[in-house]
Design a protein around this motif. Structure first.
Motif, PDB file in Angstrom:
ATOM      1  N   HIS A  59      48.221  56.265  93.611  1.00 56.21           N
ATOM      2  CA  HIS A  59      49.282  55.406  93.503  1.00 56.21           C
ATOM      3  C   HIS A  59      50.456  55.287  94.325  1.00 56.21           C
ATOM      4  O   HIS A  59      50.577  56.280  95.250  1.00 56.21           O
ATOM      5  CB  HIS A  59      49.977  55.891  92.085  1.00 56.21           C
ATOM      6  CG  HIS A  59      50.924  56.868  91.481  1.00 56.21           C
ATOM      7  ND1 HIS A  59      52.020  56.821  92.325  1.00 56.21           N
ATOM      8  CD2 HIS A  59      50.806  58.048  91.086  1.00 56.21           C
ATOM      9  CE1 HIS A  59      52.524  58.075  91.952  1.00 56.21           C
ATOM     10  NE2 HIS A  59      51.696  58.738  91.153  1.00 56.21           N
ATOM     11  N   ASP A  60      51.484  54.391  94.276  1.00 54.45           N
ATOM     12  CA  ASP A  60      52.611  54.158  95.138  1.00 54.45           C
ATOM     13  C   ASP A  60      54.011  54.447  94.604  1.00 54.45           C
ATOM     14  O   ASP A  60      54.994  54.003  95.054  1.00 54.45           O
ATOM     15  CB  ASP A  60      52.339  53.204  96.056  1.00 54.45           C
ATOM     16  CG  ASP A  60      52.730  51.652  95.306  1.00 54.45           C
ATOM     17  OD1 ASP A  60      52.552  51.876  94.148  1.00 54.45           O
ATOM     18  OD2 ASP A  60      53.344  50.801  95.780  1.00 54.45           O
ATOM     19  N   GLY A  61      53.897  55.226  93.369  1.00 57.29           N
ATOM     20  CA  GLY A  61      55.350  55.758  93.057  1.00 57.29           C
ATOM     21  C   GLY A  61      56.249  54.655  92.269  1.00 57.29           C
ATOM     22  O   GLY A  61      57.508  54.939  92.211  1.00 57.29           O
ATOM     23  N   ASP A 102      55.419  51.378  87.188  1.00 57.28           N
ATOM     24  CA  ASP A 102      54.393  50.906  86.581  1.00 57.28           C
ATOM     25  C   ASP A 102      53.271  52.192  87.095  1.00 57.28           C
ATOM     26  O   ASP A 102      52.023  52.434  86.384  1.00 57.28           O
ATOM     27  CB  ASP A 102      54.015  49.716  87.259  1.00 57.28           C
ATOM     28  CG  ASP A 102      52.926  49.225  86.346  1.00 57.28           C
ATOM     29  OD1 ASP A 102      52.917  49.258  85.429  1.00 57.28           O
ATOM     30  OD2 ASP A 102      52.528  48.150  86.996  1.00 57.28           O
ATOM     31  N   ASP A 103      53.451  52.658  88.270  1.00 57.27           N
ATOM     32  CA  ASP A 103      52.506  53.736  88.660  1.00 57.27           C
ATOM     33  C   ASP A 103      52.522  55.151  87.784  1.00 57.27           C
ATOM     34  O   ASP A 103      51.640  55.678  87.673  1.00 57.27           O
ATOM     35  CB  ASP A 103      52.612  53.987  90.023  1.00 57.27           C
ATOM     36  CG  ASP A 103      52.592  53.006  90.810  1.00 57.27           C
ATOM     37  OD1 ASP A 103      51.500  52.705  91.572  1.00 57.27           O
ATOM     38  OD2 ASP A 103      53.552  52.231  91.318  1.00 57.27           O
ATOM     39  N   TYR A 104      53.809  55.330  87.341  1.00 60.32           N
ATOM     40  CA  TYR A 104      53.878  56.526  86.559  1.00 60.32           C
ATOM     41  C   TYR A 104      53.096  56.282  85.343  1.00 60.32           C
ATOM     42  O   TYR A 104      52.628  57.363  84.583  1.00 60.32           O
ATOM     43  CB  TYR A 104      55.130  57.110  86.480  1.00 60.32           C
ATOM     44  CG  TYR A 104      56.023  57.144  87.546  1.00 60.32           C
ATOM     45  CD1 TYR A 104      55.617  58.087  88.630  1.00 60.32           C
ATOM     46  CD2 TYR A 104      57.164  56.360  88.155  1.00 60.32           C
ATOM     47  CE1 TYR A 104      56.168  58.449  89.971  1.00 60.32           C
ATOM     48  CE2 TYR A 104      57.804  56.593  89.227  1.00 60.32           C
ATOM     49  CZ  TYR A 104      57.412  57.463  90.206  1.00 60.32           C
ATOM     50  OH  TYR A 104      58.012  57.521  91.249  1.00 60.32           O
ATOM     51  N   VAL A 139      43.205  52.526  92.596  1.00 57.62           N
ATOM     52  CA  VAL A 139      44.390  52.329  93.593  1.00 57.62           C
ATOM     53  C   VAL A 139      45.459  51.378  92.798  1.00 57.62           C
ATOM     54  O   VAL A 139      44.957  50.216  92.841  1.00 57.62           O
ATOM     55  CB  VAL A 139      43.728  51.949  94.888  1.00 57.62           C
ATOM     56  CG1 VAL A 139      44.966  51.714  95.993  1.00 57.62           C
ATOM     57  CG2 VAL A 139      42.971  52.775  95.535  1.00 57.62           C
ATOM     58  N   THR A 140      46.526  51.801  92.624  1.00 58.25           N
ATOM     59  CA  THR A 140      47.595  50.976  92.035  1.00 58.25           C
ATOM     60  C   THR A 140      49.069  50.694  93.006  1.00 58.25           C
ATOM     61  O   THR A 140      49.670  50.422  92.809  1.00 58.25           O
ATOM     62  CB  THR A 140      48.178  51.678  90.669  1.00 58.25           C
ATOM     63  OG1 THR A 140      48.655  52.859  91.083  1.00 58.25           O
ATOM     64  CG2 THR A 140      47.020  51.729  89.696  1.00 58.25           C
ATOM     65  N   GLY A 141      48.704  50.838  94.357  1.00 52.57           N
ATOM     66  CA  GLY A 141      49.435  50.820  95.393  1.00 52.57           C
ATOM     67  C   GLY A 141      48.616  49.914  96.615  1.00 52.57           C
ATOM     68  O   GLY A 141      47.521  49.803  96.573  1.00 52.57           O
ATOM     69  N   PRO A 142      49.259  50.054  97.886  1.00 48.70           N
ATOM     70  CA  PRO A 142      48.660  49.558  99.059  1.00 48.70           C
ATOM     71  C   PRO A 142      47.344  50.417  99.329  1.00 48.70           C
ATOM     72  O   PRO A 142      47.346  51.551  98.947  1.00 48.70           O
ATOM     73  CB  PRO A 142      49.727  49.841 100.130  1.00 48.70           C
ATOM     74  CG  PRO A 142      51.164  49.737  99.500  1.00 48.70           C
ATOM     75  CD  PRO A 142      50.717  50.196  98.006  1.00 48.70           C
ATOM     76  N   TRP A 185      50.961  45.597  85.509  1.00 47.47           N
ATOM     77  CA  TRP A 185      50.414  45.376  86.926  1.00 47.47           C
ATOM     78  C   TRP A 185      49.662  46.812  86.912  1.00 47.47           C
ATOM     79  O   TRP A 185      48.394  46.660  86.559  1.00 47.47           O
ATOM     80  CB  TRP A 185      51.313  45.486  87.918  1.00 47.47           C
ATOM     81  CG  TRP A 185      51.997  44.425  88.060  1.00 47.47           C
ATOM     82  CD1 TRP A 185      51.573  43.170  88.451  1.00 47.47           C
ATOM     83  CD2 TRP A 185      53.647  43.947  88.151  1.00 47.47           C
ATOM     84  NE1 TRP A 185      52.766  42.209  88.523  1.00 47.47           N
ATOM     85  CE2 TRP A 185      54.149  42.832  88.299  1.00 47.47           C
ATOM     86  CE3 TRP A 185      54.677  45.111  87.688  1.00 47.47           C
ATOM     87  CZ2 TRP A 185      55.107  42.418  88.346  1.00 47.47           C
ATOM     88  CZ3 TRP A 185      55.775  44.674  87.783  1.00 47.47           C
ATOM     89  CH2 TRP A 185      56.274  43.418  88.007  1.00 47.47           C
ATOM     90  N   ASP A 186      49.973  47.881  87.063  1.00 49.62           N
ATOM     91  CA  ASP A 186      49.307  48.887  87.534  1.00 49.62           C
ATOM     92  C   ASP A 186      48.442  49.411  85.933  1.00 49.62           C
ATOM     93  O   ASP A 186      47.407  50.037  86.063  1.00 49.62           O
ATOM     94  CB  ASP A 186      49.988  50.097  88.061  1.00 49.62           C
ATOM     95  CG  ASP A 186      50.504  49.720  89.100  1.00 49.62           C
ATOM     96  OD1 ASP A 186      50.087  48.711  89.744  1.00 49.62           O
ATOM     97  OD2 ASP A 186      51.683  50.508  89.822  1.00 49.62           O
ATOM     98  N   VAL A 187      49.304  49.512  84.907  1.00 48.20           N
ATOM     99  CA  VAL A 187      48.684  49.811  83.788  1.00 48.20           C
ATOM    100  C   VAL A 187      47.515  48.927  83.304  1.00 48.20           C
ATOM    101  O   VAL A 187      46.534  49.376  82.707  1.00 48.20           O
ATOM    102  CB  VAL A 187      49.817  50.043  82.553  1.00 48.20           C
ATOM    103  CG1 VAL A 187      49.298  50.134  81.412  1.00 48.20           C
ATOM    104  CG2 VAL A 187      50.848  50.765  82.989  1.00 48.20           C
TER     105      VAL A 187
HETATM  106 CA   LIG Z   1      52.092  50.350  92.155  1.00 52.71          CA
END
Ligand SMILES: [Ca+2]
Length: 307
Positions: free
Chosen positions: A10-12, A15-17, A126-129, A244-246
């Motif tokens: 994840h990218d912090g 939404d990532d948490y 993967v929830t970020g780049p 988004w990430d969830v």
């Molecule tokens: Ca993210």
């Protein structure tokens, strides 16, 4: 049933948490670790907050690793500073010491080691780049065989991107941020044969974080996880905020909530459309989350967070 081995990258962002919080509640998932890619955050508070969240859940055996990759188009500072806010929320700071281990190697090295050591192929959530995944593949190309699939929140196919033209000079507004942060890395992944399931803005635009939903979390705030999630959403509700990430992460536990559609796509690596996920015949075949049963989805996350 055997559990699905999953490595979360994840990218912090806020939404990532919450995606982390959700993934750790899934009975069918065996988490191998959490890699923090320093994109929608500052790395120090993002790594710290991630470890405290695992502590909150009592998942002290899930290691956290800090990726040291950098993107070409940094996220706005205003987004990134949320990582400091989350890391300082009272509910994450009741204990003096963090128990969840921080591994000493880099996130990309940890990814390589975890994949090579895994007894079976692993799902990368993967929830970020995609930069850390690309860096890991560069370090050890043989890990490609150990990646079952990548489930990725990113891209925008038939809708505009979320990289605003006004904010990013010279861009045409077609790119989604996770792809835009490092289009070269996204393109690197597109050149692999790794099965890729994508949760793009096309579907997330239809699944907003509503006040109604946040109030429902409030009603169950006797549960620490709901209390924490509610505080996080309260922080971002003034923005136009979506799952988004969830939404992408829920796919791990309930693929049957979603209808997938196959598209052939390419990533535009440079220029004014850099980071665009463009539909193009002959491009990489990806499976795209097309629709989701929204009532079931909302009910599921409320239930999972009632703990
Ligand atoms: Ca993210």
């Amino acid at each position: 049933m055997a559990k699905k081995l999953v490595l979360l990258d994840h990218d912090g962002g806020v939404d990532d948490y919450l995606a982390t919080l959700l993934m750790m509640t899934m009975d069918n998932v065996e988490p191998l670790g959490v890699v923090v890619t320093p994109a929608d955050c500052y790395p120090q508070p993002a790594v710290s907050a991630t470890r405290k969240i695992l502590d909150l859940l009592g998942r002290f055996n899930v290691p956290v690793a800090e990726s040291t990759v950098r993107g070409v188009n940094p996220f706005p500072r205003l987004y990134r500073r949320d990582s400091f806010i989350v890391d300082h929320l009272p509910i994450l700071n009741e204990q003096e010491q963090i128990r969840t281990p921080l591994v000493q190697e880099t996130g990309q090295e940890f990814m390589v080691r975890s994949l090579l050591a895994a007894p079976q192929a692993v799902t990368l959530m993967v929830t970020g780049p995609l930069t850390t995944v690309a860096a890991a593949l560069d370090l050890a190309p043989e890990i490609e065989q150990k990646i079952q699939e990548i489930i990725w929140m990113g891209g925008a196919l038939n809708v505009p991107g979320n990289v605003e033209k006004s904010l990013e000079a010279g861009q045409d507004g077609s790119a989604e941020w996770n792809a835009y942060w490092d289009p070269i890395a996204a393109e690197r992944i597109w050149r692999t044969t790794i099965p890729t399931i994508v949760c793009p803005l096309d579907i997330t635009n239809k699944v907003p974080v509503t006040s109604e939903f946040v109030y429902k979390l409030g009603k169950q705030r006797k549960y620490p996880v709901s209390d924490f999630a509610g505080q996080c959403y309260a922080l971002v509700i003034p923005q136009d905020y979506y799952f988004w990430d969830v939404l992408a992460t829920t796919y791990l536990a309930h693929p049957e909530f979603y209808q997938l559609r196959e598209w052939e796509t390419v990533i535009v690596p440079t220029g004014k459309s850099q980071g665009r996920t463009k539909i193009e015949t002959g491009g990489k075949k990806i499976l795209v989350m097309d629709t989701v049963e929204q009532e079931k989805y909302y009910a599921y996350i409320l239930e999972q967070w009632a703990r």
